[in-house]
Design an enzyme around this catalytic site. Structure first.
Site, PDB file in Angstrom:
ATOM      1  N   LYS A 280       0.810  -1.223   0.000  1.00 28.12           N
ATOM      2  CA  LYS A 280       0.000   0.000   0.000  1.00 28.12           C
ATOM      3  C   LYS A 280       0.839   1.267   0.000  1.00 28.12           C
ATOM      4  CE  LYS A 280      -4.389  -1.599   1.882  1.00 28.12           C
ATOM      5  NZ  LYS A 280      -5.395  -1.406   2.929  1.00 28.12           N
TER       6      LYS A 280
ATOM      7  N   LYS B 116      -4.941  -9.982  -6.974  1.00 28.48           N
ATOM      8  CA  LYS B 116      -6.250 -10.181  -6.350  1.00 28.48           C
ATOM      9  C   LYS B 116      -7.246  -9.110  -6.789  1.00 28.48           C
ATOM     10  CE  LYS B 116      -5.611  -7.634  -2.134  1.00 28.48           C
ATOM     11  NZ  LYS B 116      -5.407  -7.444  -0.771  1.00 28.48           N
TER      12      LYS B 116
ATOM     13  N   LYS C 178     -10.505  -3.172  -4.596  1.00 28.51           N
ATOM     14  CA  LYS C 178     -11.171  -1.872  -4.739  1.00 28.51           C
ATOM     15  C   LYS C 178     -10.277  -0.873  -5.442  1.00 28.51           C
ATOM     16  CE  LYS C 178     -13.267  -2.063  -0.160  1.00 28.51           C
ATOM     17  NZ  LYS C 178     -13.110  -1.686   1.241  1.00 28.51           N
TER      18      LYS C 178
HETATM   19  P1  AMP Z   1     -11.246  -4.584   2.943  1.00 29.67           P
HETATM   20  O1  AMP Z   1     -12.196  -4.112   1.939  1.00 29.67           O
HETATM   21  O2  AMP Z   1      -9.806  -4.459   2.542  1.00 29.67           O
HETATM   22  O3  AMP Z   1     -11.527  -4.018   4.312  1.00 29.67           O
HETATM   23  O4  AMP Z   1     -11.480  -6.151   3.050  1.00 29.67           O
HETATM   24  C1  AMP Z   1     -12.613  -6.691   3.700  1.00 29.67           C
HETATM   25  C2  AMP Z   1     -12.558  -8.191   3.708  1.00 29.67           C
HETATM   26  O5  AMP Z   1     -12.622  -8.714   2.375  1.00 29.67           O
HETATM   27  C3  AMP Z   1     -11.286  -8.777   4.331  1.00 29.67           C
HETATM   28  O6  AMP Z   1     -11.644  -9.914   5.092  1.00 29.67           O
HETATM   29  C4  AMP Z   1     -10.471  -9.184   3.138  1.00 29.67           C
HETATM   30  O7  AMP Z   1      -9.580 -10.238   3.416  1.00 29.67           O
HETATM   31  C5  AMP Z   1     -11.552  -9.632   2.165  1.00 29.67           C
HETATM   32  N1  AMP Z   1     -11.095  -9.520   0.766  1.00 29.67           N
HETATM   33  C6  AMP Z   1     -10.688  -8.391   0.131  1.00 29.67           C
HETATM   34  N2  AMP Z   1     -10.331  -8.669  -1.145  1.00 29.67           N
HETATM   35  C7  AMP Z   1     -10.502 -10.007  -1.320  1.00 29.67           C
HETATM   36  C8  AMP Z   1     -10.315 -10.910  -2.415  1.00 29.67           C
HETATM   37  N3  AMP Z   1      -9.883 -10.477  -3.603  1.00 29.67           N
HETATM   38  N4  AMP Z   1     -10.607 -12.213  -2.228  1.00 29.67           N
HETATM   39  C9  AMP Z   1     -11.068 -12.666  -1.027  1.00 29.67           C
HETATM   40  N5  AMP Z   1     -11.265 -11.870   0.043  1.00 29.67           N
HETATM   41  C10 AMP Z   1     -10.991 -10.559  -0.093  1.00 29.67           C
HETATM   42  N1  TRP Z   2      -7.551  -5.245   7.682  1.00 28.94           N
HETATM   43  C1  TRP Z   2      -8.825  -5.770   7.263  1.00 28.94           C
HETATM   44  C2  TRP Z   2      -8.914  -5.619   5.736  1.00 28.94           C
HETATM   45  O1  TRP Z   2      -8.378  -4.736   5.149  1.00 28.94           O
HETATM   46  C3  TRP Z   2      -9.982  -5.053   7.917  1.00 28.94           C
HETATM   47  C4  TRP Z   2      -9.987  -5.227   9.404  1.00 28.94           C
HETATM   48  C5  TRP Z   2      -9.736  -4.271  10.349  1.00 28.94           C
HETATM   49  C6  TRP Z   2     -10.273  -6.431  10.106  1.00 28.94           C
HETATM   50  N2  TRP Z   2      -9.889  -4.786  11.589  1.00 28.94           N
HETATM   51  C7  TRP Z   2     -10.208  -6.110  11.494  1.00 28.94           C
HETATM   52  C8  TRP Z   2     -10.573  -7.741   9.716  1.00 28.94           C
HETATM   53  C9  TRP Z   2     -10.405  -7.056  12.481  1.00 28.94           C
HETATM   54  C10 TRP Z   2     -10.777  -8.692  10.705  1.00 28.94           C
HETATM   55  C11 TRP Z   2     -10.694  -8.350  12.084  1.00 28.94           C
HETATM   56  O2  TRP Z   2      -9.516  -6.389   5.113  1.00 28.94           O
END
Ligand code: AMP
Ligand code: TRP
Length: 347
Positions: A122, A206, A209
């Site tokens: 990131k 992967k 967003k």
């Molecule tokens: P985030 O939007 O980064 O907060 O991710 C929210 C949840 O979605 C987290 O548990 C991530 O591990 C899961 N996640 C994000 N991108 C993917 C992906 N491409 N495949 C599977 N899980 C994902």
């Molecule tokens: N870091 C996780 C993601 O980007 C989001 C997250 C923040 C999270 N706090 C958490 C996931 C606690 C599980 C438990 O996907």
């Protein structure tokens, strides 16, 4: 002196997970996280937060952040999370997360954080310009989990390293403050074919967003025509679908699409290939995959639109969830502060 076994954590099972309100949700978020939340709420006590403190580690427009937070809460509900079974709340409404995160910043070591691959990805080439919060992000995540003494954490595969860090922090805290078994060492719940959904444009990265191409992902709010078009155009190699699972090796795009079919239909990959193996992707596999996606996502998109039109309903859920979460976190943060040795008039 004999080495006595360290007492293990013996409290109840509890699930915690979170999603950042930093943009539209996609199929990876659904299969990697939301779908698992729905399954778990019937088996364990569950808390699902919208991690707005994590979101501001990258710039978020202040006039949009609350709306984005409501949208994630709406996605939880639309996916089937039931607020009568699970606690749904905004992270920033429970001050104990940030408080415990500070204590954990003094437990975690710089060497541990230096190994975190998500920070490297990131922050990219501009590490000096990244926020300090982006660097300590996984420590706050550990606090999210441990402030409820959560034992299970459903996440996608990209979060595996953050969960390992959470376990290291729990273990070091228990050791440093002579509190064996105080914090549990939480288990990540990652397994399953949806744990790592890949981009539709490149099977080696992967679905995310932050990918500049909207064609790379299926958004939870995409309409049926958009979904069908994205699947039709999804990249594949020129060979037909393999007859067996071994044939998916070194074919990342084929592997991803078959994995998606399997995750959405509940059928094994072997079973899916028994039906489609030997055929070209466009013949009937891609149309069937598009149908499965539309069947799953269209009702969710409709529900999300309904909540967007009635934010008061979401606000009620978030407020009630925040109150419950505060009640659960309060005794843990109080006891943790006592263990650290902070002054209190209740001592
Ligand atoms: P985030 O939007 O980064 O907060 O991710 C929210 C949840 O979605 C987290 O548990 C991530 O591990 C899961 N996640 C994000 N991108 C993917 C992906 N491409 N495949 C599977 N899980 C994902
Ligand atoms: N870091 C996780 C993601 O980007 C989001 C997250 C923040 C999270 N706090 C958490 C996931 C606690 C599980 C438990 O996907």
């Amino acid at each position: 002196m004999t080495d006595l076994p360290i007492p293990a954590y013996s409290g109840p099972d509890r699930v915690l997970s979170g999603v950042q309100p930093s943009g539209a949700l996609h199929l990876g978020n659904y299969l990697g996280a939301l779908k698992k939340f729905v399954d778990l709420q019937n088996r364990m006590e569950c808390l699902f937060c919208v991690v707005d403190l994590h979101a501001i580690t990258a710039w978020q427009a202040p006039d949009q952040l609350a709306t984005q937070t409501r949208e994630i809460a709406a996605a939880y509900l639309a996916a089937g999370v039931d607020p009568r079974k699970a606690v749904i709340f905004p992270q920033s409404a429970v001050a104990a997360h940030a408080e415990l995160a500070w204590i954990f910043q003094c437990v975690a070591r710089i060497g541990w954080l230096d190994r975190m691959t998500q920070f490297k990805e990131k922050s990219g080439k501009h590490k000096e310009g990244a926020s300090v919060g982006l660097y300590t992000y996984p420590v706050l995540q550990a606090a999210d989990i441990l402030v409820y003494k959560a034992t299970h954490v459903p996440v996608g595969e990209d979060q595996k390293q953050h969960l390992e860090l959470t376990r290291d922090i729990a273990q070091k805290f228990n050791h440093d403050f002579d509190a064996p078994g105080y914090f549990p060492l939480p288990e990540p719940l990652i397994e399953g074919p949806g744990a790592r959904v890949m981009s539709l444009r490149d099977g080696r990265v992967k679905m995310s967003k932050s990918d500049p191409s909207d064609q790379s992902r299926i958004n939870l709010t995409d309409d049926a025509d958009t979904i069908a078009a994205k699947i039709r155009k999804a990249r594949t190699d020129p060979a037909p679908l393999p007859e067996s699972v071994e044939g998916l090796k070194d074919r990342p795009e084929a592997d991803n699409l078959v994995g998606l079919y399997s995750a959405l239909s509940g059928r094994t990959e072997a079973d899916v290939l028994k039906e489609y193996g030997g055929q070209g992707f466009g013949q009937s596999f891609k149309p069937a995959l598009a149908d499965l996606l539309i069947e799953t996502l269209s009702p969710m998109a409709a529900e999300m639109a309904k909540y967007a039109a009635d934010p008061a309903e979401i606000d009620r859920v978030l407020a009630a969830g925040a109150e419950k979460a505060c009640t659960l976190a309060e005794p843990v943060i109080a006891e943790t502060k006592r263990l650290v040795g902070f002054w209190s008039d209740k001592a």
